[in-house]
Design a protein around this motif. Structure first.
Motif, short mmCIF file in Angstrom:
data_model
loop_
_atom_site.label_atom_id
_atom_site.label_comp_id
_atom_site.label_asym_id
_atom_site.label_seq_id
_atom_site.Cartn_x
_atom_site.Cartn_y
_atom_site.Cartn_z
N GLU A 1 0.84 -1.19 0.00
CA GLU A 1 0.00 0.00 0.00
C GLU A 1 0.88 1.24 0.00
O GLU A 1 1.78 1.39 0.84
CB GLU A 1 -0.91 0.01 1.23
CG GLU A 1 -1.87 -1.17 1.29
CD GLU A 1 -2.73 -1.13 2.54
OE1 GLU A 1 -2.93 -0.01 3.07
OE2 GLU A 1 -3.18 -2.20 2.98
N SER A 2 0.62 2.15 -0.95
CA SER A 2 1.42 3.37 -1.03
C SER A 2 1.29 4.22 0.22
O SER A 2 2.26 4.86 0.65
CB SER A 2 1.00 4.17 -2.26
OG SER A 2 -0.37 4.56 -2.17
N ILE B 1 3.81 3.30 2.90
CA ILE B 1 5.15 3.82 2.64
C ILE B 1 5.25 5.27 3.08
O ILE B 1 6.19 5.68 3.77
CB ILE B 1 5.50 3.67 1.15
CG1 ILE B 1 5.50 2.19 0.75
CG2 ILE B 1 6.85 4.31 0.85
CD1 ILE B 1 5.69 1.96 -0.74
N SER B 2 4.24 6.06 2.69
CA SER B 2 4.24 7.49 3.05
C SER B 2 4.14 7.69 4.55
O SER B 2 4.88 8.49 5.14
CB SER B 2 3.09 8.21 2.35
OG SER B 2 3.19 8.10 0.95
N SER C 1 5.80 -2.86 -8.92
CA SER C 1 5.01 -1.73 -9.39
C SER C 1 5.86 -0.48 -9.53
O SER C 1 6.57 -0.08 -8.60
CB SER C 1 3.85 -1.47 -8.41
OG SER C 1 3.29 -0.20 -8.63
N PHE D 1 4.69 2.55 -9.76
CA PHE D 1 4.11 3.56 -8.88
C PHE D 1 4.66 3.42 -7.46
O PHE D 1 5.07 4.41 -6.83
CB PHE D 1 2.59 3.44 -8.87
CG PHE D 1 1.92 4.34 -7.87
CD1 PHE D 1 1.90 5.72 -8.05
CD2 PHE D 1 1.30 3.81 -6.75
CE1 PHE D 1 1.28 6.55 -7.13
CE2 PHE D 1 0.68 4.63 -5.83
CZ PHE D 1 0.67 6.00 -6.02
N LEU D 2 4.72 2.17 -6.96
CA LEU D 2 5.24 1.94 -5.62
C LEU D 2 6.73 2.25 -5.54
O LEU D 2 7.22 2.72 -4.52
CB LEU D 2 4.98 0.49 -5.19
CG LEU D 2 3.53 0.14 -4.88
CD1 LEU D 2 3.38 -1.36 -4.65
CD2 LEU D 2 3.04 0.91 -3.66
N GLU E 1 8.25 4.58 -7.19
CA GLU E 1 8.36 6.03 -7.07
C GLU E 1 8.09 6.48 -5.63
O GLU E 1 8.76 7.37 -5.10
CB GLU E 1 7.39 6.72 -8.03
CG GLU E 1 7.77 6.60 -9.50
CD GLU E 1 9.16 7.19 -9.77
OE1 GLU E 1 9.47 8.28 -9.23
OE2 GLU E 1 9.94 6.54 -10.50
N LYS E 2 7.10 5.85 -5.00
CA LYS E 2 6.80 6.15 -3.60
C LYS E 2 7.99 5.79 -2.71
O LYS E 2 8.33 6.51 -1.76
CB LYS E 2 5.56 5.36 -3.15
CG LYS E 2 4.25 5.94 -3.63
CD LYS E 2 3.91 7.20 -2.83
CE LYS E 2 2.53 7.72 -3.15
NZ LYS E 2 2.20 8.91 -2.35
N ARG E 3 8.60 4.64 -3.01
CA ARG E 3 9.76 4.19 -2.24
C ARG E 3 10.91 5.19 -2.37
O ARG E 3 11.55 5.56 -1.38
CB ARG E 3 10.18 2.80 -2.73
CG ARG E 3 11.38 2.21 -2.01
CD ARG E 3 11.92 1.00 -2.75
NE ARG E 3 12.46 1.36 -4.06
CZ ARG E 3 13.65 1.91 -4.25
NH1 ARG E 3 14.44 2.17 -3.21
NH2 ARG E 3 14.07 2.20 -5.46
#
Length: 577
Positions: free
Chosen positions: A103-104, A107-108, A166, A168-169, A171-173
């Motif tokens: 779940e993004s 991470i945030s 992913s 997207f994930l 980039e979040k990481r």
């Protein structure tokens, strides 16, 4: 959860005696154990690093690695930092969820919480006691910035049973990494997503024995000898030695030196001299003739010409050389060679003889060698004399039982044994935590002496095993786990009063230990006994202030331990020796 991960979780839970825990807690412990094992090759109880639920900032496990050793408790961290001239520090954070996807938001949120934790003056009013303690440990690290070489490396792991991949994930990481880096507390920040496949590989890695591949062109074969399969003597590039004795993070693998009589002595005058040689180009090329070299013993050695493979090996002589080479690795080049002897043997007596002989050539006393050789064998024999539920395994050398199907909680290494014995029989319950080096130094004359019956050590080890079993299986509330060494000391006082004299001679020792083992070997009796001690512990905590709670700081206090043991001594619940 997929079938393979479920199988690994089941195996781990059985090995760690966690069958009665909910699956969510089992998974947290599996993730903690598998990831921290990257930083520590010795066996350790994962519960020591797990954060309690509620007010945990999304952190399920945390550890601080200082010069290769793992810590959580702030006083242990402070002692480790005080005892070192320079410190290499890694900070490890784990969040684990059984979810089949990442779940993004997690991470945030985790990166936000960690930034607040690192930058804040305290852990926050809503943080639980474990987070408060971890914050104290972090503060202890950053209070000695001048010792840090370089600044700490932060590792954050988000573990699920899902699949990594992913964009997207990712980039979040990367954003989380950048945010944590901006705190300016760390030399590097790694934020990794660990899915089912990665977790399986990490867990399998905890069961592998040490192995190495190397090429030794300059060598000769030693003649056949009793107990020795084969042996070679030659020279090897120093860079190859460093690669053999360090892990992927560049840390020296402490467990490779388990069979050494002495641990690394730090940058004392002798080791500084070795470092000076490495840093001086003209002398660096003479290293092979200026240094006595290294002796390794391996249980398996294969070679094809100059190419060698070995597994399950130990450095039995050359601990100081290996550590200094690793510390000054940036100065090493292809012209720096080290003398190396590699010996294949499965004969424990032959291995002991090699260790003794090679260490006699250094400044190790005969008493140290006797402690290492004779008493360790006696301890192993004593532990092996018990069967069934009374069985524990004393680990004389690292990964000794790695290839055997044994419940991990029954394996006792030397550090665990020292902690249990020092707490139970030496009055060191207030500092018998993970940092045992200070106890080994201060109580050297009281540990592993020939006058002590090995049964005393088995008794202390089994008392700790039984107490940990009661914690794991919910028979005693886990909040008392931070006071486990006080409870061990409490058992001694309950049975034998405040007398600190240990019996001499096997006959007296057997009678003395029987009073303990009669209780400990019966789970129900042990549960009742420690339950009574638990009530006295509560009474001590609340004696002067009903609102006071049991904390790590409190149990490290000498006055609190004395007050608790005095209360145990006054109780009329015990039938003493």
């Amino acid at each position: 959860m997929d079938r393979v991960t479920q199988s690994i979780l089941t195996e781990f839970s059985e090995n760690q005696n966690l069958a009665n825990d909910p699956q969510e807690k089992q998974f947290e412990l599996l993730a903690c154990y598998s990831l921290l094992h990257k930083f520590c090759n010795e066996e350790f109880p994962p519960l020591d690093f797990v954060i309690g639920a509620g007010g945990d900032l999304g952190v399920d496990a945390a550890a601080i690695q200082i010069n290769g050793d793992l810590y959580f408790d702030s006083q242990d961290v402070e002692q480790a930092l005080q005892g070192a001239a320079e410190c290499k520090v890694n900070i490890v954070i784990v969040q684990a969820k059984r979810s089949a996807h990442f779940e993004s938001a997690v991470i945030s949120d985790l990166s936000d919480n960690l930034c607040t934790l690192f930058k804040g003056k305290n852990a926050g009013v809503h943080s639980n006691p474990d987070i408060v303690e971890f914050k104290k440990s972090l503060d202890a690290v950053f209070d000695v910035i001048k010792k840090l070489r370089p600044m700490p490396h932060l590792y954050v792991y988000y573990v699920t049973t899902g699949i990594v991949g992913s964009d997207f994930l990712d980039e979040k990481r990367k954003a989380a990494c950048a945010r944590l880096s901006e705190t300016n507390f760390f030399s590097e920040v790694d934020f990794e997503l660990i899915g089912a496949t990665e977790l399986r590989d990490l867990y399998k890695g905890t069961q592998r024995q040490h192995e190495a591949h190397f090429t030794m062109e300059k060598k000769f074969t030693l003649p056949k000898m009793p107990g020795i399969e084969q042996a070679y003597s030659g020279v090897l590039r120093a860079t190859d030695i460093v690669e053999m004795v360090t892990d992927q993070e560049g840390n020296v693998i402490k467990s490779l030196f388990f069979d050494n009589v002495r641990d690394f002595q730090g940058m004392n005058p002798v080791n500084r001299s070795i470092g000076d040689t490495i840093q001086t180009e003209s002398r660096r090329q003479l290293f092979a003739v200026l240094n006595n070299g290294i002796t390794m013993v391996t249980r398996r050695l294969d070679n094809a010409g100059d190419d060698f493979y070995m597994s399950d090996f130990q450095v039995v002589n050359g601990c100081q050389t290996c550590h200094v080479l690793a510390a000054f690795r940036n100065y090493l080049d292809e012209r720096t060679y080290v003398n190396l002897r590699v010996i294949e043997s499965k004969d424990e007596d032959a291995i002991s003889a090699i260790t003794e002989a090679t260490n006699r050539q250094t400044a190790v006393s005969d008493d140290d060698l006797k402690t290492r050789e004779e008493y360790q064998k006696d301890l192993e024999d004593m532990f092996n004399s018990f069967d069934g539920d009374e069985k524990l395994y004393f680990e004389r050398r690292s990964q000794q039982y790695g290839s055997m199907s044994i419940e991990q909680t029954r394996i006792v290494n030397r550090n665990q044994l020292i902690s249990a014995f020092a707490a139970m029989f030496l009055g060191e319950q207030h500092r018998a935590g993970r940092y045992t080096k200070k106890i080994r130094e201060d109580r050297k004359e009281d540990l592993f002496t020939q006058q002590q019956d090995p049964l005393l050590y088995y008794t202390a080890a089994y008392a700790l095993y039984r107490l940990e079993w009661l914690f794991r299986n919910g028979r005693i509330d886990r909040r008392y786990k931070i006071a486990r060494y006080q409870l061990l000391a409490g058992m001694r006082v309950a049975i034998d009063g405040r007398n600190m004299d240990l019996p001499r001679g096997n006959r007296y020792s057997q009678r003395y230990c029987e009073a303990y083992l009669r209780i400990l070997h019966r789970q129900a009796d042990a549960e009742r006994f420690f339950g009574e001690l638990e009530l006295l512990l509560d009474a001590t905590v609340n004696a002067n202030d009903p609102s006071r709670v049991l904390t790590r700081d409190l149990v490290k206090s000498v006055s609190f331990s004395d007050e608790f043991l005095a209360r145990v001594a006054r109780s009329d619940k015990w039938h003493r020796n």
